[in-house]
Design an enzyme around this catalytic site. Sequence first.
Site, PDB file in Angstrom:
ATOM      1  N   LYS A 149     -21.806 -13.942   1.099  1.00 60.99           N
ATOM      2  CA  LYS A 149     -23.192 -13.468   1.214  1.00 60.99           C
ATOM      3  C   LYS A 149     -23.771 -12.868  -0.055  1.00 60.99           C
ATOM      4  O   LYS A 149     -23.144 -12.048  -0.707  1.00 60.99           O
ATOM      5  CB  LYS A 149     -23.245 -12.392   2.303  1.00 60.99           C
ATOM      6  CG  LYS A 149     -23.162 -12.941   3.690  1.00 60.99           C
ATOM      7  CD  LYS A 149     -23.564 -11.827   4.616  1.00 60.99           C
ATOM      8  CE  LYS A 149     -23.356 -12.155   6.072  1.00 60.99           C
ATOM      9  NZ  LYS A 149     -23.233 -10.912   6.832  1.00 60.99           N
TER      10      LYS A 149
ATOM     11  N   GLY B 122      -9.653  -7.568  -2.284  1.00 59.48           N
ATOM     12  CA  GLY B 122     -10.058  -8.515  -1.250  1.00 59.48           C
ATOM     13  C   GLY B 122      -9.510  -9.925  -1.447  1.00 59.48           C
ATOM     14  O   GLY B 122      -8.346 -10.113  -1.798  1.00 59.48           O
TER      15      GLY B 122
ATOM     16  N   ARG C 194       0.826  -1.221   0.000  1.00 60.74           N
ATOM     17  CA  ARG C 194       0.000   0.000   0.000  1.00 60.74           C
ATOM     18  C   ARG C 194       0.854   1.263   0.000  1.00 60.74           C
ATOM     19  O   ARG C 194       0.425   2.288  -0.534  1.00 60.74           O
ATOM     20  CB  ARG C 194      -0.931  -0.008   1.206  1.00 60.74           C
ATOM     21  CG  ARG C 194      -2.014  -1.039   1.022  1.00 60.74           C
ATOM     22  CD  ARG C 194      -3.165  -0.776   1.942  1.00 60.74           C
ATOM     23  NE  ARG C 194      -4.306  -1.555   1.514  1.00 60.74           N
ATOM     24  CZ  ARG C 194      -5.173  -2.122   2.320  1.00 60.74           C
ATOM     25  NH1 ARG C 194      -5.043  -2.001   3.614  1.00 60.74           N
ATOM     26  NH2 ARG C 194      -6.185  -2.804   1.841  1.00 60.74           N
TER      27      ARG C 194
ATOM     28  N   GLY D  67     -13.928  -2.934  -1.013  1.00 59.63           N
ATOM     29  CA  GLY D  67     -15.225  -2.290  -0.795  1.00 59.63           C
ATOM     30  C   GLY D  67     -15.480  -1.193  -1.817  1.00 59.63           C
ATOM     31  O   GLY D  67     -16.566  -1.089  -2.397  1.00 59.63           O
TER      32      GLY D  67
HETATM   33  P1  AMP Z   1     -17.131 -12.084   1.123  1.00 58.52           P
HETATM   34  O1  AMP Z   1     -16.519 -11.261   2.203  1.00 58.52           O
HETATM   35  O2  AMP Z   1     -18.617 -12.021   1.072  1.00 58.52           O
HETATM   36  O3  AMP Z   1     -16.474 -11.850  -0.226  1.00 58.52           O
HETATM   37  O4  AMP Z   1     -16.822 -13.586   1.510  1.00 58.52           O
HETATM   38  C1  AMP Z   1     -15.546 -14.125   1.625  1.00 58.52           C
HETATM   39  C2  AMP Z   1     -15.636 -15.368   2.458  1.00 58.52           C
HETATM   40  O5  AMP Z   1     -16.550 -16.275   1.850  1.00 58.52           O
HETATM   41  C3  AMP Z   1     -14.342 -16.131   2.586  1.00 58.52           C
HETATM   42  O6  AMP Z   1     -13.872 -16.002   3.902  1.00 58.52           O
HETATM   43  C4  AMP Z   1     -14.724 -17.570   2.260  1.00 58.52           C
HETATM   44  O7  AMP Z   1     -14.225 -18.517   3.181  1.00 58.52           O
HETATM   45  C5  AMP Z   1     -16.228 -17.539   2.352  1.00 58.52           C
HETATM   46  N1  AMP Z   1     -16.859 -18.597   1.542  1.00 58.52           N
HETATM   47  C6  AMP Z   1     -16.663 -18.855   0.252  1.00 58.52           C
HETATM   48  N2  AMP Z   1     -17.361 -19.946  -0.122  1.00 58.52           N
HETATM   49  C7  AMP Z   1     -18.016 -20.398   0.974  1.00 58.52           C
HETATM   50  C8  AMP Z   1     -18.886 -21.495   1.219  1.00 58.52           C
HETATM   51  N3  AMP Z   1     -19.212 -22.333   0.250  1.00 58.52           N
HETATM   52  N4  AMP Z   1     -19.358 -21.650   2.473  1.00 58.52           N
HETATM   53  C9  AMP Z   1     -19.003 -20.779   3.446  1.00 58.52           C
HETATM   54  N5  AMP Z   1     -18.186 -19.717   3.274  1.00 58.52           N
HETATM   55  C10 AMP Z   1     -17.695 -19.531   2.047  1.00 58.52           C
END
Ligand code: AMP
Length: 406
Positions: free
Chosen positions: A201, A363, A39, A386
């Site tokens: 999510k 990310g 960074r 983000g």
């Molecule tokens: P996000 O912050 O929404 O981009 O989510 C990232 C997180 O999603 C990571 O820490 C992954 O471990 C989690 N993730 C990805 N696939 C799955 C899954 N099939 N079940 C649970 N967590 C997941």
Amino acid sequence: MAKLSIEDLAGDIKGKKVLMRVDFNVPLDTKRVITSDKRISASLPSIKYVLKKGGRLILMSHLGRPKGKKAPEFSLDVVAVKLSELLGKPVQFAGDCIGDEVKKMADSLKDGEVMLLENLRFHSEEEANDPEFSKKLASLGDIYINDAFGTAHRAHASTEGVCKYIKKCAAGFLMEKELKFLGELLANPKKPFLAILGGAKVSDKIMVIENLLNLVDGIIIGGGMAYTFLQAKGREIGDSLCEKDKIDTAKDIMKKAMDKNVSIYLPIDHIVAKTPPKGVDFMTALQTAEYKSVLRDSIDAGWEGVDIGLNTIDKFKNIIMKAKTIFWNGPMGVFEVEQFSKGTMEIGKALAASGAVTVVGGGDSASALKKLKLTDKMTHVSTGGGASMEFMEGIELPGVAALTNK
Ligand code: AMP
């Protein structure tokens, strides 16, 4: 509206105090050693430019989440030392980011000298975008430059408020680069344009999907969020992650996609792990959990989908190879656990081999590429997870909107 850039100010910099917002939110280990200076080096082009032009540079940043209180563990002192090493010249470090002492230091800078202010978030007024605090920051500089794309989606005093009190506010080189590559995706993408979304999510990504539906030819959905879509399609998903209150949203998205002729691609098989017992930490349990490959799109109770399956990897790779523009954000599985990282890693490799314009929204996807040593094979990897997602929602980021129009 095009914004003033650092180069537009070339003739204004000499002898002026240049207040620059950077993102020096670096990772530190328990001994406060910087574990990656990425960074800092990302803003070196803007920093060196100002110094070469004879500007008197005042840098400001946040570090971590000190929640409005002075906390030595979040001091930017270690960053000043690192920056000095990288620049090969002294970097003065101020004990605060506002106040008489700081003002005095800024006023006594000479042409080509640089100082770094203490963590902006030691003051709660920073995140509250307090006008008085913004004014105090603004009083330090004659010109303002924002090179902190990673915080441009937040209307904070140092990213938004400060611009109300300085006449010329411009984007730094890093900020410009981000806006260029992400902006081209929204304005002028080569077709077919494919989006790949993953992560935990659906709820976090609804707005992005809604906007992408107007731009892309197809969306690959993997990771935890895929299971809400599979459930919406009536598949058995066992104990996989599912946002029950978003099933109707998923249905609505799939309907809209059909109306707009956008293909939604979901996993057709899975790697599943035995559901951890209640109360046990999910990540810890997954390290040693029993797992298997399931060559169909339904999952039995007692198991949960933790990565896309082998046939899905092949299917997604074929789609990737046909795309001319690709935007990727989010892992295809629980990639932090070695045995469930294959899907994410294979997608990263496919992007590198695709020959398409590839833009990665920071990310987890960026960390996966780093692990694969494929970062350099992408057209652009955003420095703001983000911020890039909000940009892709089609929203003008407050830290960009506040800059002076050309
Ligand atoms: P996000 O912050 O929404 O981009 O989510 C990232 C997180 O999603 C990571 O820490 C992954 O471990 C989690 N993730 C990805 N696939 C799955 C899954 N099939 N079940 C649970 N967590 C997941």
